[in-house]
Design an enzyme around this catalytic site. Structure first.
Site, mmCIF file in Angstrom:
data_model
loop_
_atom_site.group_PDB
_atom_site.id
_atom_site.type_symbol
_atom_site.label_atom_id
_atom_site.label_comp_id
_atom_site.label_asym_id
_atom_site.label_seq_id
_atom_site.Cartn_x
_atom_site.Cartn_y
_atom_site.Cartn_z
ATOM 1 N N LYS A 293 0.858 -1.201 0.074
ATOM 2 C CA LYS A 293 -0.003 0.109 -0.034
ATOM 3 C C LYS A 293 0.874 1.176 0.120
ATOM 4 O O LYS A 293 1.736 1.201 0.863
ATOM 5 C CB LYS A 293 -0.788 -0.152 1.222
ATOM 6 C CG LYS A 293 -2.005 0.993 1.012
ATOM 7 C CD LYS A 293 -2.795 0.872 2.501
ATOM 8 C CE LYS A 293 -4.158 1.912 2.317
ATOM 9 N NZ LYS A 293 -5.081 1.471 3.310
ATOM 10 N N GLU A 377 -19.121 -4.727 10.979
ATOM 11 C CA GLU A 377 -19.951 -3.967 11.765
ATOM 12 C C GLU A 377 -21.242 -4.660 12.655
ATOM 13 O O GLU A 377 -21.337 -4.300 13.728
ATOM 14 C CB GLU A 377 -20.805 -2.871 11.146
ATOM 15 C CG GLU A 377 -19.827 -1.839 10.507
ATOM 16 C CD GLU A 377 -18.975 -2.233 9.228
ATOM 17 O OE1 GLU A 377 -18.316 -1.208 8.736
ATOM 18 O OE2 GLU A 377 -19.052 -3.311 8.645
ATOM 19 N N ARG A 405 -24.939 -1.002 8.339
ATOM 20 C CA ARG A 405 -24.692 -2.581 8.117
ATOM 21 C C ARG A 405 -24.969 -3.319 9.088
ATOM 22 O O ARG A 405 -25.507 -4.473 9.286
ATOM 23 C CB ARG A 405 -23.203 -2.694 7.777
ATOM 24 C CG ARG A 405 -22.511 -2.030 6.364
ATOM 25 C CD ARG A 405 -21.147 -1.781 6.459
ATOM 26 N NE ARG A 405 -20.651 -2.939 6.454
ATOM 27 C CZ ARG A 405 -20.196 -3.624 5.247
ATOM 28 N NH1 ARG A 405 -20.316 -3.005 4.154
ATOM 29 N NH2 ARG A 405 -19.380 -4.599 5.144
#
Length: 632
Positions: A293, A377, A405
């Site tokens: 990344k 979540e 969610r």
């Protein structure tokens, strides 16, 4: 390792190879030995353009070679690519005819920071939340099979997406739903922050344990044929670092998915060869690639969390302008940590967002009571329920748009059982540049009708800390607080927070002509509206409601009945929002005072700077004044 850039290019001209690509067909005209040069050009452009607009720099720098290889081998839009979250879709956009517009990313009427089906035929699926790519791609593959077609479907999912329940549900269904499917596991050990949990550790083991005969037979031999001795050398390098003999393919092959990898996700030649091979397989496959990344830009490599998504920065060192005021998130992180130091029952729970929510403050100082459950979540909400059952005081801290969610858990587990879970919804209201997938414009609507939930929003930072303190002391049921992205008005919290009376609004001033009710960060707009109306000679009542549920029925009813018009202000859609609850209250109280509302329309609001969008949609002082003057 910082690359050169084209920041001196005032007309946003593109470098040679990238300028020649108006779509995937142009990419295929390049010689394979030109692809690394193209990758460098793309990185240069990303670093330069995003330094002005901001955006998800780190994720996109990590998928440059992957995106090139996908478009070099497959045939979009006939072949379909789904990207988990899709914030790493900038390179895909550049290779599908949008490179000349990349400088408009996340600006009003410019390119969206995520994929949108309405933006390009190459964006077969839009997304801004994690865990969607594998399921949606599998549905496309199944539909293809039913239609007797033969296009390819490739799902690109980061390792963090595999902590989502939906991704695991999709993996469980792949072998039953189709016989031709490609999933790319893009493994960089990061989502927004460092990945956590057993799956993160498992993927790390996969990177360091390719000693199994199954991997040697299935992967190394194949890749040697495709990529030459360099491919085997890479596999051997990983093998030399093996820490144990856990078979890397076990989990996936138990799902009926053939595993390949791990391979170097920055070797574009190897990726091309591998995709050409996998394209011809008549069985579900997963390709595990290892990427960095932020690759190619030293500041992004040194600070992946910051460069996941950020505003404008200096190319030279990656520095960003210092904020003049602390954000609501920073106020939250500091206050909750201080409360927890005095109350050992307080715990902090988040779903892969310690940096965004500023729970990293809590983590640093009280790590034993800090819990990051990954991008999960629903599990986070249930985990908080377990804490509450055992008399702890959990603060469940999730962005408003992501709390959606866990909706069933809020009803079935938190509210129905009257558990004192404290739901802290960051980024409530318009999220500006991130657009419709991230605007927190629906939480009042999805919470206010649930029995037993206390819901609030502060007008400033001082009141915010008082509300958090009130939540910490309330053990009789669930509470929720919404607060915006960014800084407030600079109101300094008290040395000792105040316990607020639940359901009691603040009557700031009393008048006879107009009643203005400004919720949360919109209270400032209500104040400005008052000033204009008073300058015109009208007598104005101003209310800071504080409580979305329960409403202060007494104060609102009394003041509304004495006024000619009520005007509510909210950073939320008008449908089923705060103003709607005021209308219901007055109707049930047989008060016929007209109510005007300032808020967001019944639409998915586009991306752009908040002031631009407010003006576009009438969320302004001027519109409020015009609405009020019709009735006085």
């Amino acid at each position: 390792m910082t690359t050169r850039s084209d920041s001196s290019n005032p007309d946003n001209a593109l470098p040679r190879l990238l300028a020649s690509i108006q779509g995937p067909d142009d990419l295929k005209k390049l010689q394979r030995d030109e692809l690394p040069e193209l990758a460098q050009e793309i990185r240069d452009v990303l670093i330069s353009r995003l330094s002005v607009t901001g955006g998800h720099l780190g994720p996109n720098l990590g998928v440059v070679e992957l995106s090139i290889a996908l478009h070099y081998v497959f045939h979009s839009p006939e072949d379909k690519f789904t990207f988990d979250v899709s914030h790493q879709g900038y390179v895909h956009k550049m290779l599908t005819g949008r490179a000349s517009e990349i400088h408009t990313i996340r600006t009003y009427q410019g390119l969206n920071g995520f994929l949108l089906r309405t933006e390009s035929e190459h964006d077969c699926y839009g997304a801004g939340h994690a865990g969607t790519a594998v399921s949606s791609a599998l549905g496309m593959a199944s539909a293809r099979d039913l239609a007797g077609k033969d296009f390819d479907v490739v799902a690109v999912a980061g390792d963090a997406a595999f902590t989502c329940g939906t991704t695991l549900e999709a993996l469980n269904n792949i072998s039953d739903a189709t016989k031709k499917f490609i999933c790319v596991l893009n493994d960089n050990e990061w989502s927004i922050d460092k990945n956590v949990g057993a799956l993160a550790r498992y993927f790390n083991d996969l990177q360091t344990s390719s000693t199994y005969s199954s991997v040697r037979v299935k992967t190394a031999d194949i890749l040697e044929k495709l990529g030459g001795s360099g491919a085997r050398k890479f596999a051997h390098k990983i093998e030399q670092g093996a820490k144990n003999l856990l078979a890397p393919s076990v989990v996936f092959e138990e799902f009926g998915i053939r595993y390949f990898g791990p391979i170097d996700g920055h070797n574009v030649q190897l990726l091309v060869d591998t995709f050409e091979y996998l394209r011809d397989q008549e069985e579900p496959v997963i390709l595990h690639i290892i990427t960095e990344k932020g690759r190619g830009y030293t500041p992004a490599l040194d600070n992946p969390g910051k460069f996941h998504g950020l505003g404008a920065y200096k190319i030279e060192d990656g520095s960003t302008a210092a904020a003049s005021l602390p954000t609501y998130s920073e106020v939250f992180g500091r206050a909750l940590t201080d409360f927890a130091k005095a109350d050992e029952k307080i715990t902090a729970i988040t779903a892969a967002m310690p940096g965004g929510t500023k729970l990293d403050i809590f983590k640093k100082e009280l790590n034993e009571r800090y819990f990051d459950v990954g991008i999960a979540e629903e599990h986070a909400a249930l985990f908080a329920c377990g804490h509450a059952c055992e008399k702890l005081r959990p603060f469940l801290t999730i962005y408003s748009t992501f709390m959606q969610r866990a909706y069933d858990m809020i009803i079935h587990d938190i509210a129905l059982q009257e558990l004192p879970v404290r739901m802290c919804m960051d980024r409530a209201g318009l999220s500006g540049d991130d657009g419709p997938t991230h605007h927190g414009l629906f939480d009042i609507g999805y919470l206010r009708h649930i029995p037993g939930i206390i819901h609030m929003q502060p007008k400033d930072e001082e009141e915010f800390v008082d509300m958090l303190w009130t939540m910490a002391q309330y053990d009789d049921g669930p509470t929720a607080i919404r607060y915006p992205r960014g800084a407030g008005v600079g109101a300094k919290p008290k040395a000792e927070p105040q316990l607020l009376t639940i359901g009691e609004a603040e009557l700031v001033q009393q008048g006879t002509d107009v009643c203005l009710i400004g919720l949360g960060n919109m209270f400032e707009m209500a104040e400005q509206t008052r000033d204009i109306l008073e300058a015109k000679g009208y007598s104005v009542t101003l209310i800071n409601p504080r409580w979305i549920k329960p409403l202060d029925a007494k104060t609102i009813s009394e003041q509304a009945s004495n006024a000619k018009v009520v005007c509510t202000f909210e950073d939320h859609v008008l449908g089923n929002g705060f103003g709607a609850s005021v209308i219901e209250l007055l109707h049930d109280s047989n008060i016929d005072t007209q109510v005007e509302r300032i808020g967001w329309p019944d639409a998915f609001v586009e991306h752009g700077k908040i002031d631009i969008l407010r003006k576009l949609h009438g969320v302004t002082v001027e519109n409020a004044v015009d609405k009020v003057l019709k009735h006085v």
